[in-house]
Structures are given as structure tokens and as C-alpha cells.
Write a protein that holds these residues in place. Sequence first.
Motif, PDB file in Angstrom:
ATOM      1  N   ARG A   1       0.813  -1.215   0.000  1.00 54.38           N
ATOM      2  CA  ARG A   1       0.000   0.000   0.000  1.00 54.38           C
ATOM      3  C   ARG A   1       0.850   1.270   0.000  1.00 54.38           C
ATOM      4  O   ARG A   1       0.522   2.240  -0.684  1.00 54.38           O
ATOM      5  CB  ARG A   1      -0.929  -0.041   1.221  1.00 54.38           C
ATOM      6  N   ASP A   2       1.941   1.266   0.755  1.00 53.12           N
ATOM      7  CA  ASP A   2       2.810   2.446   0.810  1.00 53.12           C
ATOM      8  C   ASP A   2       3.463   2.712  -0.544  1.00 53.12           C
ATOM      9  O   ASP A   2       3.563   3.860  -0.986  1.00 53.12           O
ATOM     10  CB  ASP A   2       3.887   2.267   1.876  1.00 53.12           C
ATOM     11  N   ALA A   3       3.918   1.646  -1.221  1.00 53.68           N
ATOM     12  CA  ALA A   3       4.538   1.808  -2.537  1.00 53.68           C
ATOM     13  C   ALA A   3       3.518   2.295  -3.560  1.00 53.68           C
ATOM     14  O   ALA A   3       3.844   3.129  -4.436  1.00 53.68           O
ATOM     15  CB  ALA A   3       5.147   0.488  -2.999  1.00 53.68           C
ATOM     16  N   ALA A   4       2.287   1.807  -3.461  1.00 52.31           N
ATOM     17  CA  ALA A   4       1.231   2.252  -4.365  1.00 52.31           C
ATOM     18  C   ALA A   4       0.924   3.731  -4.162  1.00 52.31           C
ATOM     19  O   ALA A   4       0.709   4.472  -5.127  1.00 52.31           O
ATOM     20  CB  ALA A   4      -0.026   1.410  -4.155  1.00 52.31           C
ATOM     21  N   LEU A   5       0.936   4.176  -2.900  1.00 53.01           N
ATOM     22  CA  LEU A   5       0.683   5.582  -2.601  1.00 53.01           C
ATOM     23  C   LEU A   5       1.790   6.467  -3.175  1.00 53.01           C
ATOM     24  O   LEU A   5       1.520   7.508  -3.769  1.00 53.01           O
ATOM     25  CB  LEU A   5       0.574   5.781  -1.090  1.00 53.01           C
ATOM     26  N   LYS A   6       3.042   6.046  -2.977  1.00 51.10           N
ATOM     27  CA  LYS A   6       4.164   6.835  -3.500  1.00 51.10           C
ATOM     28  C   LYS A   6       4.099   6.932  -5.020  1.00 51.10           C
ATOM     29  O   LYS A   6       4.357   7.991  -5.614  1.00 51.10           O
ATOM     30  CB  LYS A   6       5.491   6.219  -3.067  1.00 51.10           C
ATOM     31  N   GLU A   7       3.757   5.830  -5.672  1.00 53.78           N
ATOM     32  CA  GLU A   7       3.655   5.827  -7.123  1.00 53.78           C
ATOM     33  C   GLU A   7       2.563   6.777  -7.595  1.00 53.78           C
ATOM     34  O   GLU A   7       2.741   7.527  -8.566  1.00 53.78           O
ATOM     35  CB  GLU A   7       3.369   4.413  -7.626  1.00 53.78           C
TER      36      GLU A   7
ATOM     37  N   THR B   1      -6.832   8.602   0.332  1.00 53.79           N
ATOM     38  CA  THR B   1      -7.570   7.393  -0.033  1.00 53.79           C
ATOM     39  C   THR B   1      -6.660   6.173   0.074  1.00 53.79           C
ATOM     40  O   THR B   1      -5.636   6.102  -0.610  1.00 53.79           O
ATOM     41  CB  THR B   1      -8.099   7.497  -1.479  1.00 53.79           C
ATOM     42  N   PRO B   2      -7.016   5.209   0.932  1.00 56.17           N
ATOM     43  CA  PRO B   2      -6.191   3.994   1.033  1.00 56.17           C
ATOM     44  C   PRO B   2      -6.171   3.240  -0.305  1.00 56.17           C
ATOM     45  O   PRO B   2      -7.214   2.905  -0.854  1.00 56.17           O
ATOM     46  CB  PRO B   2      -6.911   3.176   2.115  1.00 56.17           C
ATOM     47  N   LEU B   3      -4.977   3.015  -0.832  1.00 63.25           N
ATOM     48  CA  LEU B   3      -4.833   2.306  -2.093  1.00 63.25           C
ATOM     49  C   LEU B   3      -4.531   0.838  -1.846  1.00 63.25           C
ATOM     50  O   LEU B   3      -3.831   0.504  -0.881  1.00 63.25           O
ATOM     51  CB  LEU B   3      -3.713   2.929  -2.926  1.00 63.25           C
TER      52      LEU B   3
END
Length: 300
Positions: free
Chosen positions: A99-105, A123-125
Amino acid sequence: MRVSFLVGEVLRGLRRNVTITVAMILTTMVSLTMLGGGLLSVRMADKTGEFFASRIELRFYLDDDVSKNDQDCSQEPCKSLVSDLKKSNGVVSVQFLNRDAALKEAQDLFKGQPTMAEYVTQTPLPASLRVKMTDARDYPRVLDEFGKRKGIKFGTNDKEIVDRMISVFDGLRNAAFGLAIVMALAALLLIANMVQIAAFTRRTEVGIMRLVGATRWYTQLPFLLEAVVAAIFGSILAVGALLLARPMVIDKVLGQLFDENVFPRITGSDIANVALTIAPIGIVFAALTAYATLRFYVRE
């Protein structure tokens, strides 16, 4: 002597029917420019397909439970999903994004759009698995095979998006080709008309030449060369129009997308290849039209 006669006749014919000559040059230029635009659309569609083929991924978005509790895909069912995907025929790699990597992307993607960047931050990804394969045609099979497995919320296939994008260029290409056909027909009619008028205005001198022994081919060759010369000038102008269209139209409209690697850039080499295609086409069709006109409509 014969060469100087032909050159003189061609130049006199072009000057004598200057308005028709200019009209034919401009119509040839427009029709070949439209044809060149269609060929550039084809080239861009091909390059876009090749460009995205190397970037196409199959994405499986994981459910909330996996996204929240498994940060490194070391637990079930994520662990088994990765293992089974890697064993699937044709799979090159499987990448896990928590989830953290998706947010950074997402933040990097929308860094120029503050509103969207703030929205994705709040928004939680979901975590995701990204799959690359040797053959893009296998993505639907893997999507069907793993799309309903436990832990997967849904899957997406980038190939469908790429196909839609390429279909846009196909539509532009078809429109350009359609207009090119209409303009080419107009150019061919102008060539035929110019040849008939040129032959009619010089019918007396042509008749005298035939009486003193000149062959039909020799007397009609100047008319054919007039059409070819006009087509050469039209082809040169069409190539120039395509060269100007690149910085003044293509780069201005799609420049930002080129810079951000959304689409591959149209290069000078692409335009050169198109120019080498359309110029001979224009010249050959002009020569054939002039020959057919002389053959079937001009009997002197």
C-alpha cells in the motif's frame, strides 16, 4: 537538339497554362500531404504499439485484508499467488507493491496535479501484483485463471487500454486516407484536364510535326513531362508541409505527451521514410494519368 526541344516545349507549356499548372501543383501537394499524414498516423500507431508492448502489465489488485496486513507478501494467500503466477506459462516477472509503494507511485504520477495528489493521499490504495509476460496475447488467459482467486479483489489488463489508444490513431489514419483519396482524384482530373488543354492549344504545331515525320510518342512526350514536372513540384511542397507540420503542429499538440513518455515521438527519420513513399507515388500517378489521357483522349 531533341533534348533542347523537349525542355523548351515543357517550359512553354507550363507557362502557357500557368493557372492550371499551379492548381495541379497545389492539389497534388494537398493530396500527398494528406496521404503522408495517414502514413504518419500508421507509423505512430505502430510505434505506440511497440512502445507500450514492452510496458504492458497485468495487474491484480489485492483485497483490503491482504493490503492492510501483509506488507511484504510473505503471508497467505499473497505468497501462494506469487508462487503460482511465476509458475504460469509465459510469465516473465511478478512484482508486489504494498500500500505504501502504491501511494508513492500515485503521488509521483499526480505531482503536477495537487488536487489529485491530495485525494490519493487521503484514499487507502490497495496492494497489487504486477505481472509481465512474453506475449501480450496471454494476458486475458492469466486474468481469467487468477482473477477470482482468494485475496484478489479485481484484475486489469493494460493491453485493452493500449488497443483503445491505437484504435484512435487508426481512426485518424482512416480519415486522412479518405481525404487523401478525394484530393488524389481531384489531382488526377486536373492532370488529365491540363494535358488535354495543352494538347488542344498546340494542335496546329503538333500536326505540322507529324506531317514532317515526328512520331506520335515524340510529339506527346512534352505533355507527359509537363504533368510529371508539376507533380514533382507538388511532391516537394508536400514533403515541405510534412516537415513543417512536425514542429508547428505535431510537437505543439503532442509535445507534452512526448516529453512525459506517454507516446513515442515522431522523428525526422519517420518523416523521411514517408517522404520517400509519397513523392514517387505522386510522380508515377501523374505520369500514368498523363499517358492514359494522351492515349485515349488525344488522337493527334
